[in-house]
Design an enzyme around this catalytic site. Structure first.
Site, short mmCIF file in Angstrom:
data_model
loop_
_atom_site.label_atom_id
_atom_site.label_comp_id
_atom_site.label_asym_id
_atom_site.label_seq_id
_atom_site.Cartn_x
_atom_site.Cartn_y
_atom_site.Cartn_z
N HIS A 112 41.51 39.92 40.22
CA HIS A 112 40.81 38.86 38.83
C HIS A 112 38.85 40.23 38.66
CE1 HIS A 112 38.22 34.90 41.14
NE2 HIS A 112 37.87 35.70 40.55
N GLU A 114 42.65 35.83 35.33
CA GLU A 114 43.68 36.25 35.96
C GLU A 114 44.79 36.27 35.75
OE1 GLU A 114 42.56 34.65 38.65
OE2 GLU A 114 42.33 32.79 39.17
C1 F6R Z 1 32.00 36.05 38.22
C2 F6R Z 1 32.84 36.01 38.22
C3 F6R Z 1 33.63 36.70 39.09
C4 F6R Z 1 33.43 36.33 40.91
C5 F6R Z 1 34.56 37.30 41.50
C6 F6R Z 1 34.62 37.51 43.29
O1 F6R Z 1 31.14 35.32 37.44
O2 F6R Z 1 33.28 36.90 37.19
O3 F6R Z 1 35.60 37.32 39.03
O4 F6R Z 1 33.12 38.03 40.45
O5 F6R Z 1 35.40 36.33 41.50
O6 F6R Z 1 33.52 36.35 43.22
P1 F6R Z 1 32.55 36.36 44.87
O7 F6R Z 1 31.51 37.79 44.88
O8 F6R Z 1 31.92 35.24 45.71
O9 F6R Z 1 33.78 37.09 45.62
#
Ligand code: F6R
Length: 250
Positions: free
Chosen positions: A137, A142
């Site tokens: 995503h 999603e």
């Molecule tokens: C959050 C967002 C999400 C995150 C992704 C990765 O604003 O847009 O797409 O970038 O879920 O999250 P981390 O960096 O926590 O693995």
């Protein structure tokens, strides 16, 4: 599309921060598209460090966040409003009225999405930061049978709820719905930087870069964008064909 692979997440984060800072310095009225999540934390840390040393001026910069949970108040510690304030906004001289984040507690969430789309049309994003979910995503777009173009309400996948539960007491506390910019909103940005670090991202990164574009890996749409830089570390790049990668020794 340029793909950079770093040994060190610290060096990667410093370079991404430098890119953001140079955009702000070149265009003090630029519009930044921002993301939350663990991947962004070391980058925001670098921006704060730079602000303390160099007073990079954010006064006229506008920011648009990708997403927010539905039903979480902005004072809730797990909201993305709270995250942004804590990790970036309270440390720099950004003007509060220039900060845009979808409001997940509005009564009419669809209207909130429509308003957000209108704002994005009025202030096109110059530089968009993206992380990637283990399921591919971007924002909270999603995997699905179709790409959704504009800001919309989304039902989060179990895998996303599981990945995001660390900050909540229990997975049952993670909101099941969120508001997110859509794929066309994201693709309209003039320049996109996607950052993926860690083992858990290796499959998503492989699909993003080396498999056909598909809404089942929303990030794969970036293959169509004219100006994308992908920042990886050796862990997230493990499954990639080694040609076309720009290796950073740090
Ligand atoms: C959050 C967002 C999400 C995150 C992704 C990765 O604003 O847009 O797409 O970038 O879920 O999250 P981390 O960096 O926590 O693995």
């Amino acid at each position: 599309m340029k793909v950079y692979v770093y040994k060190s997440v610290e060096e990667l984060s410093k370079d991404v921060a430098k890119l953001i800072i140079s955009n702000v310095n070149k265009n003090p009225k630029c519009v930044l598209g921002l993301a939350t999540g663990n991947t962004m934390l070391p980058i925001y840390k670098e921006l704060v460090k730079d602000y303390k040393t160099n007073q990079t001026n954010y006064e006229n910069v506008k920011t648009f966040n990708l997403d927010e949970y539905a039903g979480l108040h902005y004072l809730n510690k797990n909201s993305y409003h709270y995250y942004m304030k804590k990790n970036l906004f309270q440390h720099i001289n950004i003007n509060k009225s220039n900060i845009y984040i979808p409001n997940g507690i509005k009564k009419d969430l669809q209207k909130e999405c429509d308003n957000y789309n209108e704002l994005l049309q009025n202030y096109p994003v110059d530089l968009q930061l993206l992380g990637i979910g283990t399921n591919g995503h971007i924002g909270f777009n999603e995997p699905s049978t179709t790409f959704t173009p504009f800001t919309h309400i989304v039902t989060l996948k179990d895998s996303t709820i599981l990945s995001n539960q660390k900050l909540f007491n229990k997975s049952s506390e993670v909101p099941k719905k969120a508001l997110t910019m859509g794929i066309q909103n994201i693709m309209t940005a003039k320049h996109i930087i996607l950052i993926a670090t860690g083992d858990s991202k290796q499959y998503a990164v492989k699909k993003l870069l080396e498999e056909p574009i598909s809404p089942f890996c929303p990030a794969s749409i970036l293959q169509k964008h004219q100006n994308v830089d992908i920042f990886l570390n050796t862990d997230s790049a493990k499954l990639l064909n080694k040609t076309n990668l720009i290796k950073k020794t740090a």
